[in-house]
Structures are given as C-alpha cells and as structure tokens.
Scaffold this active site. Structure first.
Site, PDB file in Angstrom:
ATOM      1  N   LYS A  69       0.813  -1.219   0.000  1.00  0.00           N
ATOM      2  CA  LYS A  69       0.000   0.000   0.000  1.00  0.00           C
ATOM      3  C   LYS A  69       0.847   1.270   0.000  1.00  0.00           C
ATOM      4  O   LYS A  69       0.592   2.200  -0.772  1.00  0.00           O
ATOM      5  CB  LYS A  69      -0.944  -0.016   1.201  1.00  0.00           C
ATOM      6  N   THR A  71       3.941   1.557  -0.959  1.00  0.00           N
ATOM      7  CA  THR A  71       4.651   1.585  -2.244  1.00  0.00           C
ATOM      8  C   THR A  71       3.767   2.192  -3.334  1.00  0.00           C
ATOM      9  O   THR A  71       4.204   3.038  -4.120  1.00  0.00           O
ATOM     10  CB  THR A  71       5.085   0.161  -2.644  1.00  0.00           C
ATOM     11  N   ARG A  92       2.628   8.249   6.970  1.00  0.00           N
ATOM     12  CA  ARG A  92       2.867   8.079   8.404  1.00  0.00           C
ATOM     13  C   ARG A  92       4.347   7.784   8.670  1.00  0.00           C
ATOM     14  O   ARG A  92       5.055   7.290   7.803  1.00  0.00           O
ATOM     15  CB  ARG A  92       2.024   6.924   8.950  1.00  0.00           C
ATOM     16  N   LYS A 103       7.206  -6.947  10.648  1.00  0.00           N
ATOM     17  CA  LYS A 103       6.581  -6.307   9.496  1.00  0.00           C
ATOM     18  C   LYS A 103       7.574  -5.518   8.652  1.00  0.00           C
ATOM     19  O   LYS A 103       7.408  -5.354   7.443  1.00  0.00           O
ATOM     20  CB  LYS A 103       5.446  -5.384   9.964  1.00  0.00           C
ATOM     21  N   ALA A 271      -3.309   1.404  12.695  1.00  0.00           N
ATOM     22  CA  ALA A 271      -4.747   1.425  12.428  1.00  0.00           C
ATOM     23  C   ALA A 271      -5.483   0.309  13.144  1.00  0.00           C
ATOM     24  O   ALA A 271      -6.694   0.383  13.317  1.00  0.00           O
ATOM     25  CB  ALA A 271      -5.006   1.339  10.930  1.00  0.00           C
ATOM     26  N   PHE A 299      -3.368  -0.362   7.255  1.00  0.00           N
ATOM     27  CA  PHE A 299      -4.000  -1.669   7.091  1.00  0.00           C
ATOM     28  C   PHE A 299      -5.147  -1.609   6.080  1.00  0.00           C
ATOM     29  O   PHE A 299      -5.127  -0.817   5.150  1.00  0.00           O
ATOM     30  CB  PHE A 299      -4.427  -2.236   8.443  1.00  0.00           C
ATOM     31  N   PHE A 379       2.457  -8.352  -9.985  1.00  0.00           N
ATOM     32  CA  PHE A 379       3.526  -9.324  -9.772  1.00  0.00           C
ATOM     33  C   PHE A 379       3.692 -10.135 -11.060  1.00  0.00           C
ATOM     34  O   PHE A 379       2.730 -10.349 -11.801  1.00  0.00           O
ATOM     35  CB  PHE A 379       3.198 -10.265  -8.607  1.00  0.00           C
ATOM     36  N   TRP A 407       6.476  -0.701  -8.009  1.00  0.00           N
ATOM     37  CA  TRP A 407       7.631  -1.311  -7.337  1.00  0.00           C
ATOM     38  C   TRP A 407       8.765  -1.504  -8.342  1.00  0.00           C
ATOM     39  O   TRP A 407       9.921  -1.218  -8.045  1.00  0.00           O
ATOM     40  CB  TRP A 407       7.243  -2.670  -6.730  1.00  0.00           C
TER      41      TRP A 407
END
Length: 554
Positions: A69, A71, A92, A103, A271, A299, A379, A407
């Site tokens: 997200k 990215t 954030r 994470k 979140a 999230f 992907f 990405w």
C-alpha cells in the site's frame, strides 16, 4: 534482485532545500535536520491555500504475501508528477516496533520509496521519542502526586494512563510498579502500550497548532478520584511541560522520494489499535502545496479508511475526492484458500473464491460516497485471465480499475493508475459522508461499524465494557467518534476468518475514552496494544559496518 535498502542507498538524493524550492516552498519555512530532512513551520499553512484535491490510498485486509500500500501511495504521487500535475505524498512515520519485529519499515519499496530510507525507518527526527517522553512524564507526575500526599484524591486502582515504549515487548503489557518500600511510591498494577497506540500520538496527529495541542492535552482523562471524578493533566499542572516536549514533534517532516517528489511524513498511529492516519497538519500542507495530495491510511479499509473518514475527516473538515483501493492477485488467492507457498501458481478458481474480500471493501468505501479506483499491485506471476476477471468484477461493482507497476518502474509504473485517478477526480463524483452520527449512543456507533463495515450480525459487549460505557455516558464523554481496535487480518475480530466472513459477532472487551484526542477507543477480540516479537525478530538481521552502511532494513 536488489533489496529495497540497496535501491534506496543508490539514490542520488538532492538537498531537501532544493526539492522544497522546486515545489514552491519558501526556504524560510524550513528547519533543516541535516542535508536531506527538514521540519515545516506553521507559516506554510498561513501562506498556502487548501485548494488541492485529496486522494486516500487504502487496501484490502493484509496477508502474509504483502499488498504494498505505501509503495503504491508513493508511486502514484510520482506518476502524477510525471503527467505534469504537482503532487505531494503525505505518509505516516514508521514505528521501531515493526522495524525490529516482523513487518519491517514503512518507507515503500522497490523504485517507489522515500529517502533517506534508513533514517526514516529508525529514529527519523525524534518525533516518536518526544511523544514517548511526554507520555511517560505524565505517568511519573501521576505517581509522584500520589506519593507526595495525593491532594487530588486519585484512586490508584482507577489509573487508566499507561506508560509507553516504541518497541514490541510483551513482558511489559502488565507490570507492578512502586515495589521496594515506601520511598519508591505506591505499589500498584500498571502496564505499557506501544507509543504509536497512545493518546499522545493521536493528539499530535489531530492538533492544528500549539494552542490546540495544549487544549487537547489538558482534556486527557488519566484516572479518577475516590468519588469518581476524572483527573486530567490540567489538574496535575503538567500540560505546559508536555507541550514543551512536543514543540518540534508537532511540525511535519519533509523528505523526498527516489524521483525527488516531495514527501511529508508525520505521525504514525497503527490502524489496528489506534486511528491509523498521518497528521492533519501534514495532509493539509500537502493539499495547500500541490494540485493533488496523496495520503494513506493503515491496514485494510475496514480499519484505516473507516477511521480516516469518521475520525480524521470529521475532526479536520476534510473531504476526499477519490479512494484508491490496493489489492493483489496473490492476496485474493490467499483469501481463496491457497497456502502462502503456492501463491505464485496460476489459480483462477482461488481468485474467484477470494474476490469476496475485495468485493466487501469496495462496498464499504461506496458507503462513504467517495469514488473508488481499485489497483492491482502487479507481480510477474499474475496471469491475464486472473487480472481480466478481477477488472471485470470491479467494474461490475462500480469501481474504476488500473494496474500498478510502481515497485518495478517507479513513477513510470504508476502512470496508468495516475491517469485513472485524474479521470475520476475530473468527473467530480465525490459526495462524501460519514458512516454514523457521533451523537448516537456508544453502543449504536459500535454496532453500526460492526454491521456495516465488518459485516457482523451484531455485537457482544462484556460486563466490564458495559460498565465503562455507562460511566462514560454519565460523564458526558459518549458523543464522540469511535476508534475500534481490531485484528487487521480479517473483517471479523478473529484473524483466522479470511475472505468475507458472515454470521459472526464482534466481541467488545474494553471501552476507553481518549478525551484529549476526542474519540472513544473500543478493544475487540484479542487485540494487543503492546505487540510482542516473533520467534526470529527482524532486529537479528540489522547491522552497520565501520563506514556507517546499514544492512538488513526492509
């Protein structure tokens, strides 16, 4: 294949003053933190006009495969700039908890990152440390007040204010303080919360300026007296000292992306256990300084986006123009029952089975009256049949659709998505509205979120939580928005229920008031406000060599 940190370290950063000037920022409005980081002063909002459009990036429920997200958020802003529109991204701040846990950081990935990546993911400009200190100053003042005679008549068993730490440390969830005799204070039960779940973090993110910060700090309920009256930092004469510690932390931070797009990074509440949005000041500055401000919420949309709309937008008077909903083919397969090890294998049937999760998120976002663009974070394992199925189903549900390859390609990989977002904004379809009336009862607001957003059949409130609700109603603290702490992995409060669960109830374990931040916190299921470390923490892979080069961050 290069790692994220290798890509970031190869970037030739520009001095932050140069990047800022390229976006029309007066050099006098910048306070440098070295060559590549800076703080922004309030003069920017006074000089600027809040006329930029606002785009929120959110996601489906996170899976072990990762959705990317942040990215996408960064890559979208880079893509919009490539199309000749001025865009600034507002993000954030990463917490050290996930950086050292499992994470990882929160600076994007691949060729859609913010830099200096290492600084941003570690101590950055010290904001979270300042919040930790301000929070723990208040804790020490409370215990000292009781030790020194307890003039206010604070009941030690009623203290609700917790100490904090910006690390995952499960053994600190419940502790005993004041042991070792009378000189060490009153012995009582206490506990630690991770800093990013604290009310101080929420207040900093919602405060407009120093005066507003002090007003919000003064209203925090930290304990109750023996006769049931709330005790606040104002009663303890500590508001001024706390605000002084936070004087720099309330200023948004300025950095750049790999492509020298301006990035404002400020505030980092989780979140799942907090309200999940960067600061109001950061978002408003991004809007004032650009044509299109891109921001994110933590999230999935069931947590971050709902709180962005019902808490942040309500408090700050913001009206988003578009929502980008991030998903991946792999995540839909996971929701369709495929094991993580097999997610790269073509499986259209699993995509169809798992699409129900994405479907629910689209439905939820439409309830707020904002147009939705679904983007698949691409992907190489994605097949044409899988992508075409998802695109067709999204469009059937009234959502626009675009592929994101940010990405791999940075801003160039975000042009398709950028064009789609600009198209949606130009159609001017947003009719933003809140999910509930904050003047409804606490129970009614919880039930509305549970039924409308999570898809629950109802709620079950524990006896302890019912008692807390009754006290908040008696004290007049009930007419506030709701911030639900819930697992991020499921629409329900059970992390093992994937897809689109049905016939479940949300279990309300605890209810707390964050009177300073202006919302009510509701803890559900088994959510923890102080996470623990995994069996093999990320910290074991992080190192620095004699030349100062850092490895292992991601």
């Amino acid at each position: 294949m290069k790692t994220d940190i290798q890509i970031a370290q190869e970037c030739e950063m520009k001095p932050i003053t140069e990047v800022a000037q390229n976006f029309g920022i007066d050099i006098d409005c910048i306070e440098n933190y070295g060559k590549y980081k800076a703080k922004l002063t309030d003069e920017l909002l006074e000089k600027g006009s809040e006329n930029g459009k606002l785009v929120l990036v959110t996601a489906i429920n996170p899976t072990p495969a990762g959705e990317g997200k942040t990215t996408v958020t960064i890559g979208l802003s880079q893509g919009i700039n490539k199309l000749g529109k001025k865009s600034i991204v507002a993000l954030r701040e990463p917490s050290l908890g996930p950086c050292m846990g499992v994470k990882g950081g929160a600076a994007g990935g691949g060729y859609s990152q913010v830099v200096p990546m290492e600084d941003i993911n570690l101590h950055f400009t010290g904001d979270i440390h300042a919040m930790t200190t301000a929070n723990n100053l208040l804790s020490s003042i409370i215990d000292n007040h009781i030790h020194q005679g307890n003039e206010l008549g604070i009941d030690p068993n009623s203290i609700t204010w917790k100490r904090v730490l910006d690390l995952n440390d499960r053994v600190l969830r419940q502790v005993i303080v004041g042991v070792g005799g009378k000189l060490n204070g009153v012995t009582r039960e206490d506990g630690f919360t991770i800093t990013v779940a604290s009310e101080i973090m929420a207040i900093v993110c919602l405060a407009e300026d120093i005066s507003d910060l002090k007003d919000k700090l003064s209203k925090i309920v930290v304990a109750y007296t023996y006769d049931g009256k709330p005790v606040t930092p104002k009663d303890l004469n500590v508001v001024g000292a706390m605000a002084t510690l936070l004087k720099d932390a309330i200023k948004p931070n300025l950095v750049q992306t790999l492509e020298h797009t301006l990035a404002i990074i400020h505030g980092g509440p989780f979140a799942n256990i907090a309200h999940g949005c960067n600061s109001v000041k950061a978002t408003k500055m991004a809007m004032a300084l650009s044509d299109i401000a891109i921001t994110e919420a933590g999230f999935g949309s069931d947590l971050g986006a709902e709180k962005f709309f019902d808490i942040k937008c309500r408090k700050a008077g913001l009206e988003p123009d578009c929502v980008v909903l991030v998903a991946t083919v792999r995540a839909l397969k996971y929701n369709g029952g495929v094991e993580k090890a097999d997610l790269n294998e073509p499986n259209l049937e699993a995509v169809k089975n798992g699409f129900c999760n994405l479907e629910k998120h689209i439905e939820n976002l439409h309830k707020f009256g904002v147009p939705v663009v679904v983007t698949l974070n691409n992907f190489v394992s994605d097949t044409e049949d899988e992508v075409n199925y998802i695109k067709a189903r999204c469009e059937e549900l009234g959502a626009d659709f675009a592929i994101s390859k940010v990405w791999e390609k940075g801003g160039d990989g975000g042009i398709e998505l950028a064009n789609k977002v600009l198209e949606v904004i130009d159609r001017n379809e947003s009719n933003f509205k809140f999910l509930y009336d904050e003047k409804d009862s606490i129970e009614a607001k919880i039930e509305t979120i549970a039924k409308e957003i999570y898809g629950a059949s109802g709620i079950v409130i524990d006896a302890k939580a019912k008692k807390e609700i009754k006290r908040l109603e008696e004290l007049g603290f009930d007419k506030m928005p709701i911030c639900i702490a819930k697992t991020q992995y499921s629409l329900s409060d059970n992390p093992s229920l994937l897809g689109r669960p049905s016939d479940f109830k949300i279990n309300v374990k605890e209810v707390r008031v964050s009177a300073g931040a202006g919302f009510i916190v509701v803890l559900t299921g088994n959510v923890m406000v102080m996470p623990g470390l995994p069996k093999k923490p990320s910290a074991e892979n992080i190192d620095i060599d004699k030349d100062g080069n850092i490895t292992g961050l991601f």
